[in-house]
Structure formats: structure tokens, C-alpha cells
Design a protein around this motif. Structure first.
Motif, PDB file in Angstrom:
ATOM      1  N   ARG A   1      41.489  36.364  52.627  1.00 27.08           N
ATOM      2  CA  ARG A   1      41.566  37.523  53.524  1.00 27.08           C
ATOM      3  C   ARG A   1      40.474  37.511  54.578  1.00 27.08           C
ATOM      4  O   ARG A   1      39.398  36.955  54.365  1.00 27.08           O
TER       5      ARG A   1
ATOM      6  N   LYS B   1      43.443  40.608  37.252  1.00 22.97           N
ATOM      7  CA  LYS B   1      42.073  40.892  37.675  1.00 22.97           C
ATOM      8  C   LYS B   1      42.115  42.035  38.677  1.00 22.97           C
ATOM      9  O   LYS B   1      42.893  42.007  39.629  1.00 22.97           O
TER      10      LYS B   1
ATOM     11  N   ASP C   1      40.771  45.787  47.251  1.00 20.79           N
ATOM     12  CA  ASP C   1      41.244  44.393  47.260  1.00 20.79           C
ATOM     13  C   ASP C   1      42.760  44.323  47.063  1.00 20.79           C
ATOM     14  O   ASP C   1      43.488  45.056  47.707  1.00 20.79           O
ATOM     15  N   GLU C   2      43.206  43.426  46.187  1.00 14.06           N
ATOM     16  CA  GLU C   2      44.645  43.247  45.957  1.00 14.06           C
ATOM     17  C   GLU C   2      44.940  43.663  44.523  1.00 14.06           C
ATOM     18  O   GLU C   2      44.036  43.740  43.701  1.00 14.06           O
TER      19      GLU C   2
HETATM   20 MG   LIG Z   1      39.922  37.468  46.503  1.00 14.63          MG
END
Ligand SMILES: [Mg+2]
Ligand SMILES: Nc1ncnc2c1ncn2[C@@H]1O[C@H](COP(=O)(O)OP(=O)(O)O)[C@@H](O)[C@H]1O
Length: 296
Positions: free
Chosen positions: A24, A211, A225-226
Motif C-alpha cells: 500500500r 492477522k 489496515d486491511e
Molecule cells: Mg501490510
């Protein structure tokens, strides 16, 4: 989704670059907001591989967006919107970036990978074979590779700025971040995993592990985040889940297999990925998006 051109370098945003990650790029939009652009880059053991995987960025962004919508009522997250048309002149080519962007709140990242494992596999299986434990936690004897655990477990890793992430025990995390925050992150991570596991199960997919990352805005904790993407999670097709055979996971498996067979030393730039490996991986990412979020 029709295949789009590979996008591994972002040169299409007129805003200050805050951070360039392996996958990213984060741009500062002022007003406590930032723009995340998800590229088609793919990484393994902290190396960015050549070339990228077509449409991987779109898939990761669309999957994260959909999960943030599904989980928002249980846990707040950093997403504000994914509408490129609201960004005006700072985007040079809207069509290239249309499905690859998310406008988010800027958070102070908590530097822990909040890993939840529902099954004994991958690095967890390696630890269990050697010690009977995962991250210092005693587990029942006699578990087989890929077997489901009696309960999902929280096995955090410390995000290091240099070098690899480092597995830590709950006690180490408590000593570092305090008991209260550790308990909060463990509880939220497991709750989200259980929720996503049930959602995936309904769609014929096993969410083996994942995660998550969290951050702070003032005193509030939020997801950043993702989330539950094929980069951050291990997905298995339920109809191929069988302890007697090797399970082929639905994501980067072709890349892992290629790297494992290429005698890569993990300390230098690996060989470029062959076209068939790129193609097979691209198909898997797209299949996961469809399997998870296409109308049933
Ligand atoms: Mg990452
Ligand atoms: N809302 C947020 N606020 C601050 N940092 C964030 C936020 N969302 C994601 N991040 C960070 O942005 C980076 C995303 O880029 P990525 O390419 O995944 O990086 P990495 O190579 O570190 O995994 C990660 O380091 C992640 O912790």
C-alpha cells in the motif's frame, strides 16, 4: 470483473506521500484523513516480488471494504469512504485507481500483528511440532497438521520496523503494552475471527487464521489496515478440507510453491515469477472476492 492493467507503482496522486509499504501507499489528505492506495504488488518474507499480480489491489481493497461494512456494527474501523469521485483534482487517473482506494481516518498504529488461529497450520504447526506450544501457549497433545483447535487462539507478533515480525507470548505483550490493552485486543480479535469464520463457513470456505491491526484515535481503539483478505488470512475450500491430504490454500499458494522450488535463500531478491504463477495467483485472488461477496 474485467482484468485491468498491472498497477505496481503509484504516480497518480497529488498529495504528500506519508508511507510507502510493500503493498500500500498512504497519502496525507489533511484533516486527520489519509488516502490508502492498494497496488498489485505482492510480497513474501519482506521482499516485493516481480512482477505484480493483476487486479490484486482491487481485490484486496474491495474485500477489505466489504468486511468493514459487515463488521462495523461490532467494531469500529478506519474507513470513511471509497468514492474516488469525492477526491477531485488530486487523482490524476480516476479509472486506474477507482477500486483501489480507501479514504480513512489517520490512527496511531499499535505495532502488533493481532494473529488469531483457529487451526494448527503454517508457522503455528511448525512451532507446535517442535514444542507442543504456539507462542508459549500449551496446546492439547496429538493434534494433526491443519486440525481445528478446540478454541481459536490469539498469537500476537511484534511489528518490527527493521527485520521480521517477531512472535511474542501474551505475557510479553502484557509487559509491553499493559494487561488491559492486551486483553482488549485479544478479545476483539477473537470476536472478529469467530464472526468471519461463521460468515466464510456459510460460503463453503474455512478461515484458518488471520492477522488484524488496530490503532488509536484519542482514546478509542479502531480497526485499521486491511481485514480478512487473502494477504492477511488463510482461506481453504471446505470441500478440500481433509487432514489426510495437503491442503492447497486459496491465495498465494502458487507463489509459495514456486519460491519453495526455486531454492531461494530468503535473503536476496528472488527470481521473477513465471507467467503461469502470476496468472494462477491472479485467478485465486479474484475467486476469493467472488466466493465471499458475490450474491448467493
Ligand atoms: Mg501490510
Ligand atoms: N488508519 C491507519 N492509520 C495509520 N496507519 C495505518 C492505518 N491503516 C494502515 N496503516 C499502516 O499502513 C501500512 C499499510 O501498508 P502495507 O503496504 O500493508 O505496509 P507493510 O509493508 O508495512 O505491511 C501498514 O504499515 C499499516 O500498519
Amino acid at each position: 470483473m474485467t482484468r485491468t492493467a498491472l498497477m505496481t507503482a503509484v504516480d497518480l496522486v497529488k498529495a504528500p506521500l506519508m508511507y510507502k509499504g510493500k503493498v500500500r501507499e498512504l497519502y496525507d489528505l489533511g484533516n486527520d484523513q489519509m488516502l490508502i492506495v492498494v497496488t498489485d504488488r505482492i510480497s513474501a518474507f519482506d521482499y516485493v516480488l516481480e512482477p505484480g499480480i493483476p487486479d490484486k489491489g482491487n481485490v484486496l481493497n474491495l474485500v477489505t471494504r466489504a468486511w468493514f461494512e459487515v463488521t462495523a456494527q461490532f467494531m469500529q474501523n478506519h474507513m470513511i469512504h471509497c468514492d474516488i469521485d469525492q477526491l477531485g483534482d488530486i487523482i490524476v487517473d480516476k479509472e486506474v485507481l477507482r477500486h483501489r482506494i480507501m479514504v480513512t481516518r489517520k490512527a496511531t498504529r499499535i505495532p502488533v500483528e493481532c494473529v488469531v488461529r483457529g487451526y494448527v497450520t503454517g508457522g503455528g504447526w511448525r512451532q507446535y511440532q517442535e514444542t507442543g506450544m504456539i507462542n508459549g501457549r500449551e496446546l492439547p497433545a496429538g493434534l494433526r497438521k491443519n486440525e481445528r483447535l478446540p478454541h481459536p487462539i490469539f498469537t500476537p507478533a511484534k511489528k518490527n520496523d527493521v527485520g521480521h515480525d517477531e512472535d511474542i507470548t501474551i505475557a510479553e505483550m502484557e509487559a509491553w503494552l499493559g494487561e488491559k490493552l492486551t486483553a482488549q485486543l485479544a478479545e476483539k480479535s477473537i470476536m472478529l475471527y469467530v464472526l468471519a469464520h461463521a460468515y466464510c463457513e456459510d460460503r463453503g470456505i474455512v478461515l484458518a487464521d488471520t492477522k488484524l491491526e488496530f490503532g488509536f484515535i484519542d482514546d478509542e481503539i479502531l480497526l485499521i489496515d486491511e481485514i480478512f483478505t487473502p494477504d492477511s488470512s488463510r482461506f481453504w475450500a471446505m470441500d478440500k478440507y481433509d487432514l489426510d491430504i495437503e491442503i492447497d490454500s486459496m491465495d498465494k499458494e502458487p507463489v509459495r510453491t514456486f519460491l519453495a522450488n526455486s531454492n531461494w535463500d530468503k535473503n536476496s531478491q528472488p527470481d521473477p515469477l513465471p507467467a503461469e504463477v502470476v496468472e494462477e495467483t491472479a485467478q485465486r485472488y479474484t475467486q476469493i472476492l467472488h466466493a465471499l461477496f458475490q450474491e448467493k
